[in-house]
Design a protein around this motif. Structure first.
Motif, PDB file in Angstrom:
ATOM      1  N   ASP A 184      81.407  35.365  17.862  1.00 14.34           N
ATOM      2  CA  ASP A 184      80.694  35.814  16.764  1.00 14.34           C
ATOM      3  C   ASP A 184      79.998  34.439  16.344  1.00 14.34           C
ATOM      4  O   ASP A 184      79.268  34.933  15.035  1.00 14.34           O
ATOM      5  N   LEU A 185      80.156  32.857  16.680  1.00 13.87           N
ATOM      6  CA  LEU A 185      79.745  32.428  16.796  1.00 13.87           C
ATOM      7  C   LEU A 185      77.486  32.625  16.541  1.00 13.87           C
ATOM      8  O   LEU A 185      77.639  33.073  17.650  1.00 13.87           O
ATOM      9  N   ALA A 186      77.167  31.994  15.660  1.00 10.57           N
ATOM     10  CA  ALA A 186      76.206  31.896  16.088  1.00 10.57           C
ATOM     11  C   ALA A 186      75.125  30.898  15.435  1.00 10.57           C
ATOM     12  O   ALA A 186      75.563  30.420  14.708  1.00 10.57           O
ATOM     13  N   ILE A 187      74.453  30.308  16.242  1.00  6.52           N
ATOM     14  CA  ILE A 187      73.772  28.913  16.293  1.00  6.52           C
ATOM     15  C   ILE A 187      72.431  29.120  16.332  1.00  6.52           C
ATOM     16  O   ILE A 187      71.682  29.770  17.581  1.00  6.52           O
ATOM     17  N   ARG A 188      71.457  28.099  15.595  1.00  9.70           N
ATOM     18  CA  ARG A 188      69.949  28.619  14.960  1.00  9.70           C
ATOM     19  C   ARG A 188      70.158  27.115  16.915  1.00  9.70           C
ATOM     20  O   ARG A 188      70.292  26.297  15.761  1.00  9.70           O
ATOM     21  N   GLY A 189      68.667  27.149  16.836  1.00 11.57           N
ATOM     22  CA  GLY A 189      68.148  25.441  17.509  1.00 11.57           C
ATOM     23  C   GLY A 189      66.792  26.012  17.870  1.00 11.57           C
ATOM     24  O   GLY A 189      66.431  26.929  18.345  1.00 11.57           O
TER      25      GLY A 189
ATOM     26  N   LYS B 215      70.676  25.679  26.482  1.00  8.34           N
ATOM     27  CA  LYS B 215      70.531  24.394  26.237  1.00  8.34           C
ATOM     28  C   LYS B 215      69.872  23.843  25.009  1.00  8.34           C
ATOM     29  O   LYS B 215      68.338  24.921  24.807  1.00  8.34           O
ATOM     30  N   LEU B 216      70.368  23.753  23.393  1.00 10.46           N
ATOM     31  CA  LEU B 216      69.573  24.344  22.165  1.00 10.46           C
ATOM     32  C   LEU B 216      69.811  22.693  21.800  1.00 10.46           C
ATOM     33  O   LEU B 216      70.044  21.831  22.004  1.00 10.46           O
ATOM     34  N   GLU B 217      68.585  22.909  20.659  1.00 12.49           N
ATOM     35  CA  GLU B 217      68.560  21.023  20.648  1.00 12.49           C
ATOM     36  C   GLU B 217      68.400  21.411  18.911  1.00 12.49           C
ATOM     37  O   GLU B 217      67.112  22.469  18.168  1.00 12.49           O
ATOM     38  N   ASN B 218      68.943  19.887  17.862  1.00 14.47           N
ATOM     39  CA  ASN B 218      68.426  20.312  16.667  1.00 14.47           C
ATOM     40  C   ASN B 218      69.534  21.369  16.052  1.00 14.47           C
ATOM     41  O   ASN B 218      68.571  22.341  15.328  1.00 14.47           O
ATOM     42  N   THR B 219      70.556  21.877  16.174  1.00 16.97           N
ATOM     43  CA  THR B 219      71.430  22.904  16.757  1.00 16.97           C
ATOM     44  C   THR B 219      71.886  22.717  15.172  1.00 16.97           C
ATOM     45  O   THR B 219      71.527  22.003  14.124  1.00 16.97           O
ATOM     46  N   ARG B 220      71.905  24.408  14.178  1.00 24.96           N
ATOM     47  CA  ARG B 220      72.931  24.023  13.514  1.00 24.96           C
ATOM     48  C   ARG B 220      73.578  25.827  13.263  1.00 24.96           C
ATOM     49  O   ARG B 220      72.614  27.146  13.950  1.00 24.96           O
ATOM     50  N   VAL B 221      74.322  26.341  12.802  1.00 20.10           N
ATOM     51  CA  VAL B 221      75.339  27.230  12.026  1.00 20.10           C
ATOM     52  C   VAL B 221      75.471  27.986  11.948  1.00 20.10           C
ATOM     53  O   VAL B 221      74.542  27.747  10.497  1.00 20.10           O
TER      54      VAL B 221
ATOM     55  N   VAL C 194      79.229  33.411  27.534  1.00 18.44           N
ATOM     56  CA  VAL C 194      79.571  34.115  26.933  1.00 18.44           C
ATOM     57  C   VAL C 194      78.797  34.150  25.283  1.00 18.44           C
ATOM     58  O   VAL C 194      79.000  34.296  23.744  1.00 18.44           O
ATOM     59  N   VAL C 195      77.665  34.134  25.876  1.00 18.63           N
ATOM     60  CA  VAL C 195      76.051  34.781  24.894  1.00 18.63           C
ATOM     61  C   VAL C 195      76.418  36.290  24.525  1.00 18.63           C
ATOM     62  O   VAL C 195      76.839  36.748  26.144  1.00 18.63           O
ATOM     63  N   ARG C 196      76.194  37.121  23.977  1.00 22.99           N
ATOM     64  CA  ARG C 196      76.107  38.152  23.227  1.00 22.99           C
ATOM     65  C   ARG C 196      74.364  38.617  23.042  1.00 22.99           C
ATOM     66  O   ARG C 196      74.660  39.474  23.851  1.00 22.99           O
ATOM     67  N   TYR C 197      74.325  38.304  22.546  1.00 20.48           N
ATOM     68  CA  TYR C 197      72.423  38.449  22.218  1.00 20.48           C
ATOM     69  C   TYR C 197      71.446  36.949  21.472  1.00 20.48           C
ATOM     70  O   TYR C 197      72.373  35.675  21.332  1.00 20.48           O
ATOM     71  N   VAL C 198      69.874  36.733  22.248  1.00 22.51           N
ATOM     72  CA  VAL C 198      69.664  35.758  22.211  1.00 22.51           C
ATOM     73  C   VAL C 198      68.987  36.157  20.748  1.00 22.51           C
ATOM     74  O   VAL C 198      67.353  37.557  21.453  1.00 22.51           O
ATOM     75  N   LEU C 199      68.578  35.379  19.665  1.00 25.35           N
ATOM     76  CA  LEU C 199      67.209  36.470  19.323  1.00 25.35           C
ATOM     77  C   LEU C 199      66.378  35.929  18.792  1.00 25.35           C
ATOM     78  O   LEU C 199      66.306  34.179  19.042  1.00 25.35           O
ATOM     79  N   LEU C 200      65.403  36.464  19.754  1.00 23.92           N
ATOM     80  CA  LEU C 200      64.051  35.825  19.463  1.00 23.92           C
ATOM     81  C   LEU C 200      62.784  35.123  18.382  1.00 23.92           C
ATOM     82  O   LEU C 200      62.530  36.348  17.295  1.00 23.92           O
TER      83      LEU C 200
END
Lengths: 93, 237
Positions: free
Chosen positions: A22-27, A39-45, A66-72
């Motif tokens: 359930d953790l979602a990370i944007r970057g 691999k993500l850069e400059n991420t934030r939760v 461990v990835v459920r979705y990638v929101l594009l």
């Protein structure tokens, strides 16, 4: 391999990766490999209240399994091309 | 699965050389932090082709190891709000935390000595020299990529078997669905699940979640999503 090729096109764009826990990370998408490790850069939760300690890590490697979705980003998706590619892949071609 | 204790060593950690385990990086003078506990005394970090191992410099019977298969993510953390020292942050997938682990929240606040290692979901590695963080991160990435998921262990979702005929039928369905007008927004499939949420918000300006296109990347799930289509096709014939 469709998604591998597809995600490679999105390198440099902002995506949100939602994990199965359930953790979602944007970057910014830095790279993706054949196992869909991301691999993500400059991420934030996304929900920082829930995960304060994950606050803005610089680089982040996420295991593909461990990835459920990638929101594009909407402008990163050419629906027609994706549609065609999906059908070709389903045909095994 | 998860973090395990290492109590024996021969100067260096014992590697599974028979299965090709090799050391790729050694980082001395590195502290490890389990969950929210206080940092352990300094030790040495070993990154091998299969595991991340930390051995205490002080207590020769103390050490921890975790397989790359159990490391969900790792990151370089330099924000003092996240942790007071620059470190490598890693999340560990434990059996129970796989999905909904809310009832385990307390585990990290435990400061007692008898911590259940298998339930530790986060670790931090704090090298004395923060300039080494980027190198450590890179080695971790390389080694993580050496350890893809073993075949057939996709959480029991790999049970859907499609014959090539099923796939063809599913395809026909997709082609039929193409007769819908384009650009109206949603693709008007009879079985919306076929494509899940791909392209569901064209031209609409809603909240982030609606505005962003969702795409499932788990192949097994994707096949799962095809299943209703499959059923419909069968019932037609």
């Amino acid at each position: 391999m469709l998604f591998f090729s597809y995600f490679k096109e999105l390198v440099g764009k902002e995506v949100t990766v939602e994990l199965k826990n359930d953790l979602a990370i944007r970057g910014t998408l830095h790279s993706v490999d054949q196992y869909l490790n991301i691999k993500l850069e400059n991420t934030r939760v996304v929900e920082q209240d829930k995960y304060p300690h994950m606050l803005s890590v610089k680089n982040c490697f996420i295991r593909g399994s461990v990835v459920r979705y990638v929101l594009l980003p909407p402008d990163g998706v050419d629906v027609d091309i994706l549609h065609d590619a999906t059908r070709r892949e389903a045909r095994g071609g | 699965m998860g973090l395990t204790a290492i109590t024996e060593r021969e100067g260096e950690p014992r590697l599974d050389t028979e299965n090709g385990e090799e050391t790729r990086h050694v980082q001395p003078k590195t502290a490890i932090v389990l969950g929210n506990r206080t940092p352990e005394q300094l030790g040495t970090l070993y990154i091998t082709t299969k595991r991340l191992i930390w051995l205490s410099d002080v207590d020769k019977q103390k050490g921890y190891a975790v397989d790359f298969l159990s490391i969900s993510l790792h990151a370089v953390s330099r924000d003092p709000d996240a942790y007071q020292l620059p470190c490598i942050y890693a999340q560990i997938e434990t059996v129970e935390s796989d999905g909904y682990g809310d009832e385990l929240e307390d585990q990290n606040s435990t400061n007692g000595e008898n911590l259940d290692l298998s339930q530790v979901t986060e670790i931090r590695l704090v090298p004395s020299d923060p300039n080494t963080l980027d190198d450590i991160f890179k080695v971790l990435c390389t080694c993580a990529e050496l350890n893809p998921e073993p075949d057939g262990e996709l959480e029991g979702e790999g049970d859907w078997i499609f014959s090539s005929e099923d796939m063809m039928n599913a395809n026909l369905g997709a082609v039929n669905g193409m007769s819908v007008q384009h650009g109206v927004g949603d693709w008007d499939y009879e079985e919306d699940e076929l494509v899940n949420h791909i392209g569901h918000s064209n031209g609409l300006d809603h909240s982030l979640h609606e505005n962003i296109l969702e795409l499932q990347i788990d192949d097994a799930r994707f096949e799962d999503a095809l299943e209703p289509e499959d059923e419909v096709q069968r019932s037609r014939t």
